[in-house]
Design an enzyme around this catalytic site. Sequence first.
Site, PDB file in Angstrom:
ATOM      1  N   GLU A 195      -8.030   2.228  -6.766  1.00  0.00           N
ATOM      2  CA  GLU A 195      -9.331   1.227  -5.952  1.00  0.00           C
ATOM      3  C   GLU A 195     -10.609   2.224  -5.864  1.00  0.00           C
ATOM      4  O   GLU A 195     -11.388   2.538  -5.190  1.00  0.00           O
ATOM      5  CB  GLU A 195      -8.949   0.811  -4.649  1.00  0.00           C
ATOM      6  N   GLU A 207      -1.083  -4.049  -6.785  1.00  0.00           N
ATOM      7  CA  GLU A 207      -0.902  -4.455  -5.617  1.00  0.00           C
ATOM      8  C   GLU A 207      -1.260  -5.795  -5.155  1.00  0.00           C
ATOM      9  O   GLU A 207      -2.257  -6.440  -5.436  1.00  0.00           O
ATOM     10  CB  GLU A 207      -1.854  -3.568  -4.560  1.00  0.00           C
TER      11      GLU A 207
HETATM   12  O1  AHR Z   1      -1.459  -1.232   0.222  1.00  0.00           O
HETATM   13  C1  AHR Z   1      -2.474  -0.792   1.261  1.00  0.00           C
HETATM   14  C2  AHR Z   1      -3.438  -0.521   0.580  1.00  0.00           C
HETATM   15  O2  AHR Z   1      -4.263  -1.351   0.133  1.00  0.00           O
HETATM   16  C3  AHR Z   1      -3.515   0.603  -0.411  1.00  0.00           C
HETATM   17  O3  AHR Z   1      -3.417   1.815   0.108  1.00  0.00           O
HETATM   18  C4  AHR Z   1      -4.716   0.480  -1.019  1.00  0.00           C
HETATM   19  O4  AHR Z   1      -4.690   0.700  -2.423  1.00  0.00           O
HETATM   20  C5  AHR Z   1      -4.942  -0.980  -0.797  1.00  0.00           C
HETATM   21  O5  AHR Z   1      -6.410  -1.020  -0.136  1.00  0.00           O
END
Ligand code: AHR
Length: 504
Positions: free
Chosen positions: A172, A291
Amino acid sequence: MKARVTAHADYTISQIDDRLYSAFLEHLGRAIYTGIYEPGHPTADKNGMRGDVIELVRALKIPYVRYPGGNFVSAYNWEDGVGPRDKRPTRLDLAWHTSDSNAVGVHEFVDWCDSVGTKPMLAINLGSRGLDQARNFVEYVNGPTGSYWGDLRKANGRAEPFDVKLWCLGNEMDGPWQVGHKTADEYGRLASETAKTLRAFDKSLELVVCGSSHSDMATYPEWERVVLEHTYETIDHVSLHMYFGNRAGNTANYLALNHKLDTYIGTVASTIDFVKAKTRSKRKVTISFDEWNVWYHSNAADRAVLDGKSGWPHAPRLLEDAYNFEDVLQVGCILNTFIRRSDVVRIACIAQLVNVIAPIMTEPGGAAWKQTIYYPYYFASLYGRGTALNLAVESPGYDADIAENVPYLDISGVHDEAGKTATFFAVNRNASDALELSMDLKGFGTPQVIAHQVIEGADLRQVNGLDNQNAVGPKAGTGMSVDGNTLTGRVGPHSYHVIRVKLS
Ligand code: AHR
């Protein structure tokens, strides 16, 4: 209400990459400590890994698990997690305002992957660190003995290279919250040079470059264009993330959100095509949706720790969303979207796996159990492998905030040619009316229903907690039958279905 679906064996989307059913584990909250690792637990193995969790994870047949972050990775020193445990430093984790003993590092994680039958997907810190540490980490993990990093790995107990092929170049990096946040140009340059350097070590690595943290980012989708223009020839996948929530308590709007996911994937797929054309490349870059999940139930409870009011606790309860029946429907719809977009999404990771926004929960010293969302993930992972079918769907719909005429029926189909089966995953988004389903199965030979699992009838807010671990779960469904080539049955209001058909 009636819904009509046509499936034809020759009308397909793509061969599904098994990695669509991958997962994510971060050094965050209790994901690692008292999640997968708890040396004093009655079920702990010789490595201190919880046996009850290993069993629940193993059943999911997860192809890859991404590690160690997440936001955590952007200030992580991988060296802290190798070597004798009593010499490993406790560090402050700047992403989550906690501390980490480093009792688990890359050796323990990869050994755990072996125990649960999965493979590691490792993330590199490109936030607080850069190219040199990336190169050292990859050489430590995969390099030959007889060289500095390979010999250090051997001294730490592992002579054979770990042979990790899948690597994320940061996490990210578009997010202002990220340690070492960068502009698209800054990150694109760094990712490109890092990829070039890692490929000088091993051309066969599969590299994932950071795309957008979500589609509401101000920099989206320009971020993808710029980063891909820097990196197109040296990387394999662009990473996307998206989390879902129902803060307004509006189920109809909530269950329409996979429409936004679909648009997000489509836009990034178009951006990939644009850069491919612009750079005259022959290379195929795809999406690693590494994610995704529902994340909102725990937000208020987490504030104190995240705001630093609790100091620097080790493994506190963080992001421990208690999932309900409504989330089963949502996760079913999300997974359907990934199957329908499997032409371009090659990897997807449910975020996360244990305790932290996770399908599996544990109690320190106590039980491990399945959250409600374990089930749609489990069924997709087991039966969602094969060729994604391009279904023609006619369903009545409704207008939601995100889109008009959202079909009540959300469905995907997967043809397992070797196993001679087809599986359909269906969600009825309608709160009060059943859908009378009629599905024409063409070009499959003679179909016969062999299994039907349903999750329905629960209160939308019902969760599986420590004291009622089986409140929401699948039951054998009734009434799905085939006459000739037509499958018919009732898809009840607010219900999730797995319908498996044997083909001969
Ligand atoms: O999964 C929780 C968080 O969400 C992770 O650390 C990050 O990559 C995202 O913002």
